[in-house]
Design a protein around this motif. Structure first.
Motif, PDB file in Angstrom:
ATOM      1  N   ARG A 184       0.865  -1.170   0.000  1.00  4.74           N
ATOM      2  CA  ARG A 184       0.000   0.000   0.000  1.00  4.74           C
ATOM      3  C   ARG A 184       0.906   1.226   0.000  1.00  4.74           C
ATOM      4  NH1 ARG A 184      -3.171  -3.788   1.505  1.00  4.74           N
ATOM      5  NH2 ARG A 184      -5.372  -3.744   1.861  1.00  4.74           N
ATOM      6  N   VAL A 185       0.746   2.064  -0.998  1.00  3.77           N
ATOM      7  CA  VAL A 185       1.668   3.175  -1.205  1.00  3.77           C
ATOM      8  C   VAL A 185       0.927   4.514  -1.148  1.00  3.77           C
ATOM      9  CG1 VAL A 185       3.244   1.734  -2.558  1.00  3.77           C
ATOM     10  CG2 VAL A 185       1.471   3.040  -3.734  1.00  3.77           C
ATOM     11  N   SER A 240     -10.435  -0.795  -8.015  1.00  2.00           N
ATOM     12  CA  SER A 240     -11.278  -1.699  -7.246  1.00  2.00           C
ATOM     13  C   SER A 240     -11.646  -1.017  -5.936  1.00  2.00           C
ATOM     14  CB  SER A 240     -10.533  -3.014  -6.967  1.00  2.00           C
ATOM     15  OG  SER A 240     -11.321  -3.870  -6.164  1.00  2.00           O
ATOM     16  N   SER A 241     -12.917  -0.978  -5.634  1.00  2.00           N
ATOM     17  CA  SER A 241     -13.425  -0.337  -4.410  1.00  2.00           C
ATOM     18  C   SER A 241     -12.903   1.089  -4.272  1.00  2.00           C
ATOM     19  CB  SER A 241     -13.056  -1.158  -3.175  1.00  2.00           C
ATOM     20  OG  SER A 241     -13.568  -2.462  -3.257  1.00  2.00           O
ATOM     21  N   GLY A 242     -12.797   1.798  -5.400  1.00  2.00           N
ATOM     22  CA  GLY A 242     -12.358   3.181  -5.390  1.00  2.00           C
ATOM     23  C   GLY A 242     -10.860   3.382  -5.261  1.00  2.00           C
ATOM     24  N   LYS A 243     -10.089   2.302  -5.252  1.00  2.00           N
ATOM     25  CA  LYS A 243      -8.628   2.413  -5.135  1.00  2.00           C
ATOM     26  C   LYS A 243      -7.970   2.035  -6.461  1.00  2.00           C
ATOM     27  CE  LYS A 243      -8.224   1.823  -0.246  1.00  2.00           C
ATOM     28  NZ  LYS A 243      -8.003   3.120   0.276  1.00  2.00           N
ATOM     29  N   GLN A 244      -6.936   2.796  -6.811  1.00  3.49           N
ATOM     30  CA  GLN A 244      -6.146   2.488  -8.001  1.00  3.49           C
ATOM     31  C   GLN A 244      -5.152   1.380  -7.652  1.00  3.49           C
ATOM     32  OE1 GLN A 244      -6.397   3.775 -11.178  1.00  3.49           O
ATOM     33  NE2 GLN A 244      -8.291   4.614 -10.334  1.00  3.49           N
ATOM     34  N   GLU A 248       2.015  -5.913  -6.260  1.00  6.07           N
ATOM     35  CA  GLU A 248       0.743  -5.224  -6.384  1.00  6.07           C
ATOM     36  C   GLU A 248       0.847  -3.919  -5.605  1.00  6.07           C
ATOM     37  OE1 GLU A 248      -3.902  -6.343  -5.703  1.00  6.07           O
ATOM     38  OE2 GLU A 248      -2.547  -6.753  -4.032  1.00  6.07           O
ATOM     39  N   LEU A 249       0.701  -2.807  -6.310  1.00  7.33           N
ATOM     40  CA  LEU A 249       0.726  -1.493  -5.676  1.00  7.33           C
ATOM     41  C   LEU A 249      -0.705  -1.002  -5.543  1.00  7.33           C
ATOM     42  CD1 LEU A 249       3.600   0.174  -7.755  1.00  7.33           C
ATOM     43  CD2 LEU A 249       3.786  -1.008  -5.548  1.00  7.33           C
ATOM     44  N   ILE A 250      -1.085  -0.618  -4.324  1.00  6.58           N
ATOM     45  CA  ILE A 250      -2.426  -0.087  -4.078  1.00  6.58           C
ATOM     46  C   ILE A 250      -2.292   1.315  -3.515  1.00  6.58           C
ATOM     47  CG2 ILE A 250      -4.590  -0.345  -2.801  1.00  6.58           C
ATOM     48  CD1 ILE A 250      -4.140  -3.334  -2.770  1.00  6.58           C
ATOM     49  N   GLN A 251      -2.938   2.271  -4.193  1.00  5.04           N
ATOM     50  CA  GLN A 251      -2.925   3.662  -3.737  1.00  5.04           C
ATOM     51  C   GLN A 251      -3.694   3.765  -2.430  1.00  5.04           C
ATOM     52  OE1 GLN A 251      -1.761   6.721  -5.455  1.00  5.04           O
ATOM     53  NE2 GLN A 251      -2.089   7.498  -3.398  1.00  5.04           N
ATOM     54  N   GLY A 252      -3.082   4.403  -1.445  1.00  2.00           N
ATOM     55  CA  GLY A 252      -3.737   4.633  -0.164  1.00  2.00           C
ATOM     56  C   GLY A 252      -3.107   5.811   0.537  1.00  2.00           C
ATOM     57  N   ASP A 308       8.213   4.886  -0.559  1.00  2.00           N
ATOM     58  CA  ASP A 308       7.572   4.837   0.758  1.00  2.00           C
ATOM     59  C   ASP A 308       8.537   4.409   1.858  1.00  2.00           C
ATOM     60  OD1 ASP A 308       4.520   5.380   0.648  1.00  2.00           O
ATOM     61  OD2 ASP A 308       4.957   4.222  -1.159  1.00  2.00           O
ATOM     62  N   GLY A 309       9.789   4.156   1.505  1.00  2.00           N
ATOM     63  CA  GLY A 309      10.777   3.758   2.496  1.00  2.00           C
ATOM     64  C   GLY A 309      10.895   2.262   2.695  1.00  2.00           C
ATOM     65  N   PHE A 310      10.189   1.461   1.885  1.00  2.00           N
ATOM     66  CA  PHE A 310      10.330   0.009   1.976  1.00  2.00           C
ATOM     67  C   PHE A 310      11.680  -0.410   1.411  1.00  2.00           C
ATOM     68  CE2 PHE A 310       5.652   0.342   1.835  1.00  2.00           C
ATOM     69  CZ  PHE A 310       5.367  -0.308   3.011  1.00  2.00           C
ATOM     70  N   GLU A 311      12.335  -1.352   2.077  1.00  2.29           N
ATOM     71  CA  GLU A 311      13.617  -1.837   1.584  1.00  2.29           C
ATOM     72  C   GLU A 311      13.414  -2.758   0.387  1.00  2.29           C
ATOM     73  OE1 GLU A 311      16.873  -1.912   5.086  1.00  2.29           O
ATOM     74  OE2 GLU A 311      15.611  -3.683   4.961  1.00  2.29           O
ATOM     75  N   VAL A 312      14.232  -2.557  -0.615  1.00  8.71           N
ATOM     76  CA  VAL A 312      14.254  -3.414  -1.796  1.00  8.71           C
ATOM     77  C   VAL A 312      15.670  -3.975  -1.876  1.00  8.71           C
ATOM     78  CG1 VAL A 312      14.042  -3.518  -4.308  1.00  8.71           C
ATOM     79  CG2 VAL A 312      12.499  -2.052  -2.976  1.00  8.71           C
ATOM     80  N   GLN A 313      15.762  -5.303  -1.809  1.00  9.68           N
ATOM     81  CA  GLN A 313      17.067  -5.976  -1.839  1.00  9.68           C
ATOM     82  C   GLN A 313      17.359  -6.429  -3.256  1.00  9.68           C
ATOM     83  OE1 GLN A 313      17.629 -10.134  -0.620  1.00  9.68           O
ATOM     84  NE2 GLN A 313      19.021  -9.351   0.950  1.00  9.68           N
ATOM     85  N   LEU A 314      18.575  -6.152  -3.726  1.00  9.56           N
ATOM     86  CA  LEU A 314      19.045  -6.666  -4.996  1.00  9.56           C
ATOM     87  C   LEU A 314      20.193  -7.606  -4.688  1.00  9.56           C
ATOM     88  CD1 LEU A 314      18.891  -3.402  -7.115  1.00  9.56           C
ATOM     89  CD2 LEU A 314      17.225  -5.232  -6.982  1.00  9.56           C
TER      90      LEU A 314
END
Length: 121
Positions: A11-12, A36-40, A53-57, A111-117
C-alpha cells in the motif's frame, strides 16, 4: 498442500511515484492497471513470476520499519549499483557478502520500503 507465490501487496502513498520506481527504475513491466473499491491498483512483474501489487492509499497498512523487504535477483550487483547510482538512487545498506556465493544491497522505494538486490554466483 502445494503453494506458489502469487503476489506481494504494497500500500503506497503516491501510486505514480511508486510506479515510476518499480517500472521505470527497476524495470518491472506493468501487467495491468485497474480500479477496485475506489482504489487504483497496478500489478507489476514478469510472466510466470510473482507480482508486486501497488495499491494507492493515504496511509500504508505496513510500516517500512516493520522489517519486510522485497528482493530481486540481478545478474551483476556492480552493474545494478552503477545503474541505480546514475538514476539518483542511493544504496541504503550494503553491499553485504554473507558467504562467497551471495552478495546483496538495499535501496529504498518511495515509501521507504527496503528493496534488496542480490547476486548469487
Amino acid at each position: 498442500m502445494k503453494l506458489s507465490m502469487n503476489w506481494i501487496t504494497l500500500r503506497v502513498r503516491d501510486l505514480e511515484a511508486s510506479l515510476h520506481f518499480y517500472n521505470r527504475i527497476l524495470g518491472l513491466p506493468i501487467e495491468r492497471r485497474f480500479e477496485s473499491s475506489g482504489k487504483q491498483i497496478v500489478m507489476l512483474g514478469l510472466e510466470g513470476q510473482p507480482k508486486i501489487e501497488l495499491i494507492q492509499g493515504s496511509d500504508p497498512a505496513l510500516k517500512p520499519e516493520c522489517g519486510v523487504s522485497v528482493g530481486f535477483e540481478v545478474a551483476s550487483l556492480d552493474e545494478a549499483m552503477e545503474s541505480l547510482k546514475s538514476q539518483g538512487i542511493p544504496v541504503a545498506r550494503g553491499p553485504i557478502a554473507p558467504n562467497p556465493h551471495l552478495r546483496f544491497f538495499y535501496i529504498l522505494d518511495p515509501d521507504g520500503f527496503e528493496v534488496q538486490l542480490a547476486e548469487h554466483n
